[in-house]
Design a protein around this motif. Structure first.
Motif, PDB file in Angstrom:
ATOM      1  N   MET A   1      12.408  -7.588  10.703  1.00 53.76           N
ATOM      2  CA  MET A   1      11.185  -8.284  10.365  1.00 53.76           C
ATOM      3  C   MET A   1      11.079  -6.457   9.346  1.00 53.76           C
ATOM      4  N   ILE A   2       9.897  -7.511   8.023  1.00 49.86           N
ATOM      5  CA  ILE A   2       9.415  -6.464   7.187  1.00 49.86           C
ATOM      6  C   ILE A   2       7.601  -6.988   7.133  1.00 49.86           C
ATOM      7  N   ASN A   3       6.908  -4.974   8.071  1.00 52.32           N
ATOM      8  CA  ASN A   3       5.854  -6.290   8.177  1.00 52.32           C
ATOM      9  C   ASN A   3       5.478  -5.287   6.802  1.00 52.32           C
ATOM     10  N   VAL A   4       4.232  -5.576   6.986  1.00 53.61           N
ATOM     11  CA  VAL A   4       3.712  -6.001   5.305  1.00 53.61           C
ATOM     12  C   VAL A   4       2.062  -5.462   5.266  1.00 53.61           C
ATOM     13  N   ALA A   5       1.160  -5.654   4.447  1.00 51.83           N
ATOM     14  CA  ALA A   5      -0.233  -5.306   4.201  1.00 51.83           C
ATOM     15  C   ALA A   5      -0.537  -6.306   3.350  1.00 51.83           C
ATOM     16  N   ILE A   6      -1.866  -6.923   3.061  1.00 51.12           N
ATOM     17  CA  ILE A   6      -2.073  -8.092   1.616  1.00 51.12           C
ATOM     18  C   ILE A   6      -3.289  -6.362   1.060  1.00 51.12           C
ATOM     19  N   LEU A   7      -2.873  -6.166  -0.093  1.00 51.82           N
ATOM     20  CA  LEU A   7      -3.600  -5.264  -0.514  1.00 51.82           C
ATOM     21  C   LEU A   7      -5.546  -6.003  -1.530  1.00 51.82           C
ATOM     22  N   SER A   8      -6.111  -6.288  -0.447  1.00 50.06           N
ATOM     23  CA  SER A   8      -7.159  -6.959  -1.371  1.00 50.06           C
ATOM     24  C   SER A   8      -6.987  -8.302  -1.724  1.00 50.06           C
ATOM     25  N   PHE A   9      -8.153  -9.245  -1.577  1.00 53.19           N
ATOM     26  CA  PHE A   9      -7.827 -10.887  -1.692  1.00 53.19           C
ATOM     27  C   PHE A   9      -8.835 -10.811  -3.469  1.00 53.19           C
TER      28      PHE A   9
ATOM     29  N   LYS B   1       0.806  -8.112   9.060  1.00 54.89           N
ATOM     30  CA  LYS B   1      -0.039  -6.619   9.344  1.00 54.89           C
ATOM     31  C   LYS B   1      -1.201  -6.010   9.772  1.00 54.89           C
ATOM     32  N   ALA B   2      -1.757  -5.879   8.689  1.00 52.98           N
ATOM     33  CA  ALA B   2      -2.937  -5.443   8.424  1.00 52.98           C
ATOM     34  C   ALA B   2      -3.505  -5.993   7.109  1.00 52.98           C
TER      35      ALA B   2
ATOM     36  N   LEU C   1      -7.486   2.827   2.500  1.00 53.74           N
ATOM     37  CA  LEU C   1      -6.442   2.876   2.277  1.00 53.74           C
ATOM     38  C   LEU C   1      -5.915   3.245   2.415  1.00 53.74           C
ATOM     39  N   PRO C   2      -6.104   5.183   2.374  1.00 50.80           N
ATOM     40  CA  PRO C   2      -4.145   6.201   2.598  1.00 50.80           C
ATOM     41  C   PRO C   2      -4.174   5.590   4.187  1.00 50.80           C
ATOM     42  N   VAL C   3      -5.462   5.969   5.095  1.00 54.68           N
ATOM     43  CA  VAL C   3      -5.721   5.231   6.833  1.00 54.68           C
ATOM     44  C   VAL C   3      -4.576   4.252   6.531  1.00 54.68           C
ATOM     45  N   LEU C   4      -4.771   2.923   5.860  1.00 55.58           N
ATOM     46  CA  LEU C   4      -3.694   1.921   6.407  1.00 55.58           C
ATOM     47  C   LEU C   4      -2.421   2.317   5.670  1.00 55.58           C
ATOM     48  N   LEU C   5      -2.030   2.699   4.603  1.00 54.96           N
ATOM     49  CA  LEU C   5      -1.431   3.414   4.083  1.00 54.96           C
ATOM     50  C   LEU C   5       0.052   4.705   5.231  1.00 54.96           C
ATOM     51  N   ALA C   6      -1.300   4.648   5.731  1.00 55.48           N
ATOM     52  CA  ALA C   6      -0.472   5.533   6.594  1.00 55.48           C
ATOM     53  C   ALA C   6       0.159   5.436   8.248  1.00 55.48           C
TER      54      ALA C   6
ATOM     55  N   PRO D   1       2.499   3.874  10.751  1.00 60.72           N
ATOM     56  CA  PRO D   1       4.157   3.563  10.543  1.00 60.72           C
ATOM     57  C   PRO D   1       4.761   2.492  10.460  1.00 60.72           C
ATOM     58  N   GLY D   2       3.776   1.562  11.103  1.00 62.25           N
ATOM     59  CA  GLY D   2       4.326  -0.007  10.788  1.00 62.25           C
ATOM     60  C   GLY D   2       4.645  -0.701   9.653  1.00 62.25           C
ATOM     61  N   ILE D   3       3.458   0.041   8.949  1.00 67.79           N
ATOM     62  CA  ILE D   3       3.616  -0.955   7.593  1.00 67.79           C
ATOM     63  C   ILE D   3       4.950  -1.003   6.862  1.00 67.79           C
ATOM     64  N   ASP D   4       5.767  -1.470   6.129  1.00 67.67           N
ATOM     65  CA  ASP D   4       7.045  -1.771   6.014  1.00 67.67           C
ATOM     66  C   ASP D   4       7.078  -1.869   3.994  1.00 67.67           C
ATOM     67  N   ALA D   5       5.672  -2.397   3.819  1.00 71.19           N
ATOM     68  CA  ALA D   5       5.707  -2.979   2.346  1.00 71.19           C
ATOM     69  C   ALA D   5       3.991  -3.183   1.954  1.00 71.19           C
ATOM     70  N   VAL D   6       3.570  -3.583   0.732  1.00 68.29           N
ATOM     71  CA  VAL D   6       2.178  -4.488   0.314  1.00 68.29           C
ATOM     72  C   VAL D   6       2.342  -5.266  -0.045  1.00 68.29           C
TER      73      VAL D   6
END
Length: 84
Positions: free
Chosen positions: A1-9, A30-31, A55-60, A62-67
């Motif tokens: 599974m690849i855990n992704v974060a959405i960066l902005s809407f 995931k975020a 944003l730096p907190v989200l990017l740090a 460890p469970g986020i693999d991609a954005v």
């Protein structure tokens, strides 16, 4: 599974990218981060995931693999460099 974060809407196609991610069997959203905290919190709540104001907190995380970057175009360079 690849855990992704959405960066902005911000982007008009953000909802489409989210839908595609949700439908992909190997992705899990995931975020959320958004330059507009009100919009970001609302979208994170809709998705049932945490909202990150910084944003730096989200990017740090460890469970986020991609954005998925759907922020304003003028922010793409800065966000992509930070994510890399």
């Amino acid at each position: 599974m690849i855990n992704v974060a959405i960066l902005s809407f911000w982007h008009v196609h953000a909802k489409d990218y989210v839908l595609q991610a949700q439908q992909h069997p190997d992705l899990s959203i995931k975020a959320v981060w958004d330059e507009d905290p009100g919009r970001g919190r609302a979208k994170a709540e809709e998705l049932g995931v945490p909202f990150y104001r910084e944003l730096p907190v989200l990017l740090a995380e460890p469970g986020i693999d991609a954005v998925i970057v759907t922020a304003p175009t003028t922010m793409h360079r800065e966000i992509m460099i930070a994510a890399a």
